[in-house]
Design an enzyme around this catalytic site. Structure first.
Site, PDB file in Angstrom:
ATOM      1  CD  GLU A  52      -2.747  -1.069   2.406  1.00 42.61           C
ATOM      2  OE1 GLU A  52      -2.454  -0.563   3.447  1.00 42.61           O
ATOM      3  OE2 GLU A  52      -3.593  -2.091   2.639  1.00 42.61           O
ATOM      4  CD  GLN A 110     -10.015   2.537 -19.959  1.00 40.68           C
ATOM      5  OE1 GLN A 110     -10.941   2.367 -19.365  1.00 40.68           O
ATOM      6  NE2 GLN A 110      -8.691   2.245 -19.792  1.00 40.68           N
ATOM      7  CE  LYS A 207      -5.603   5.701 -34.304  1.00 45.07           C
ATOM      8  NZ  LYS A 207      -4.355   6.017 -33.497  1.00 45.07           N
ATOM      9  CG  ASP A 233      -0.855  10.940 -31.906  1.00 43.07           C
ATOM     10  OD1 ASP A 233      -1.839  11.575 -31.430  1.00 43.07           O
ATOM     11  OD2 ASP A 233      -0.765   9.886 -32.532  1.00 43.07           O
TER      12      ASP A 233
HETATM   13  C1  R5P Z   1      -4.969   8.039 -30.226  1.00 40.32           C
HETATM   14  O1  R5P Z   1      -6.203   8.562 -30.271  1.00 40.32           O
HETATM   15  C2  R5P Z   1      -4.027   8.991 -29.599  1.00 40.32           C
HETATM   16  O2  R5P Z   1      -3.942  10.268 -30.045  1.00 40.32           O
HETATM   17  C3  R5P Z   1      -2.598   8.401 -30.215  1.00 40.32           C
HETATM   18  O3  R5P Z   1      -2.505   8.217 -31.554  1.00 40.32           O
HETATM   19  C4  R5P Z   1      -2.552   6.950 -29.802  1.00 40.32           C
HETATM   20  O4  R5P Z   1      -2.830   6.646 -28.270  1.00 40.32           O
HETATM   21  C5  R5P Z   1      -1.148   6.386 -29.922  1.00 40.32           C
HETATM   22  O5  R5P Z   1      -1.147   4.977 -29.576  1.00 40.32           O
HETATM   23  P1  R5P Z   1      -0.179   3.811 -30.256  1.00 40.32           P
HETATM   24  O6  R5P Z   1       1.190   4.333 -30.058  1.00 40.32           O
HETATM   25  O7  R5P Z   1      -0.213   2.727 -29.217  1.00 40.32           O
HETATM   26  O8  R5P Z   1      -0.651   3.687 -31.466  1.00 40.32           O
END
Ligand code: R5P
Length: 326
Positions: A52, A110, A207, A233
């Site tokens: 803990e 999430q 994607k 990103d």
């Molecule tokens: C997705 O919505 C996020 O903006 C990133 O593109 C994503 O979390 C990247 O995850 P990973 O590197 O596992 O593809």
């Protein structure tokens, strides 16, 4: 680096303010404290034998405005619990206000149900933070800005964009030969602003995720042929999104690919996967600690310590933080 005006230069030295940190990113906490010229508050944040989290605030905080710096990065649950328990201890020690400074907000992906019988864990985390006595939250590049609305306390969602843009300008990566690419539909607003600042054009990748942590490029919209591409990103987790995007861009005629992402989660084998890819350089920030061997490879780490330090200073003095968004 932020450019400040003279009247903005009030110092926190000698003010009733303290900065604490858990174990998530002590270096960033030290850098923020150094920027603000205040020492880090003394606290023991460890574990009992039974695993803990054990916390003891080791100095008086009565009547003090306290800032707790703790990204909820890997190991997410431990770091989240450290933050919650520290805030509980500070509140029970009569701190005047408690601001959770969470440079990276874990569980942010999430934030909605995408199919039946799923949780909304980002909202649960918001509830936990407020129950643990947070009066305010400071974050950097929330995965979904709407998470601000999960809180009934003020949230400052800062952007790493000015720090990132500055880096690309210094590298001479600007202008019409450059295309800024969003690797998914959710990141278009961020990529568009990035493109505007670099006077570049914009492309969007679509994607799909056949299963969690696996992504596939379905389409590239925009002209990338003969151009240098910068993929922008908010986070890199497994690295799959980034590497697949880079391959798709090169297959469509991009000459070189760079990448920029605020949060380098770098889960699993991400560092090697990216290291072995055709990407020239990946720019991340220090919201999450980046291992030394990644820094020796393709990763360049920019600091958000002064950005967060300024947000703390401005909040303490009740000054506008809008300047930090430009
Ligand atoms: C997705 O919505 C996020 O903006 C990133 O593109 C994503 O979390 C990247 O995850 P990973 O590197 O596992 O593809």
């Amino acid at each position: 680096m932020l450019v400040l005006e003279k009247e903005d230069m009030k110092s926190l030295k000698g003010e009733k303010v303290k900065i604490f940190t858990g174990n998530a990113n002590p270096q960033l906490a030290r850098d923020i404290a150094a920027y603000l010229e205040v020492p880090l508050g003394k606290a023991m944040v460890g574990k009992f034998t039974n695993n803990e989290i054990a916390v003891k605030i080791e100095e008086n905080v009565r009547g003090t405005d306290v800032f707790v710096i703790q990204p909820t990065c890997h190991p997410v649950n431990d770091h989240l619990m450290e933050l919650l328990i520290m805030m509980d201890a500070l509140s029970r020690s009569s701190a005047n206000t408690i601001t959770a400074v969470v440079p990276y907000y874990g569980y942010a992906k999430q934030e909605k149900k995408t199919s039946g019988r799923e949780p909304i864990t980002a909202k649960l985390v918001a509830n936990l933070m407020t129950v643990a006595s947070a009066d305010r939250l400071i974050v950097v590049d929330l995965h979904a800005p709407a998470i601000q609305g999960f809180f009934d306390i003020p949230v400052d969602n800062l952007y790493s964009l000015p720090v990132m843009v500055n880096h690309f300008v210094k590298r001479g990566l600007t202008g019409s030969n450059l295309v800024v690419v969003s690797p998914d539909a959710g990141g278009v607003a961020r990529a568009r602003t990035f493109a505007e600042k670099l006077q570049a054009s914009l492309a969007i990748i679509f994607k799909r995720r056949p299963r969690p942590d696996v992504s596939e490029v379905t389409e590239v919209v925009g002209d990338v042929s003969g151009k240098v591409a910068v993929i922008v990103d908010d986070m890199i987790s497994t690295g799959g999104t980034l590497v697949n995007a880079a391959n798709a861009l090169l297959a469509r005629g991009a000459t070189k690919v760079w990448a920029a992402a605020t949060h380098g989660i770098l889960a699993g084998d991400a560092i090697n996967i990216i290291g072995n890819s055709a990407i020239e350089e990946v720019v991340v920030t220090d919201t999450i600690p980046i291992p030394a061997f990644a820094r020796e490879g393709k990763f360049v780490v920019l600091s958000v310590a002064s950005l967060l330090g300024e947000a703390i200073r401005r909040n303490y003095f009740h000054m506008s933080v809008s300047k930090l968004f430009t």
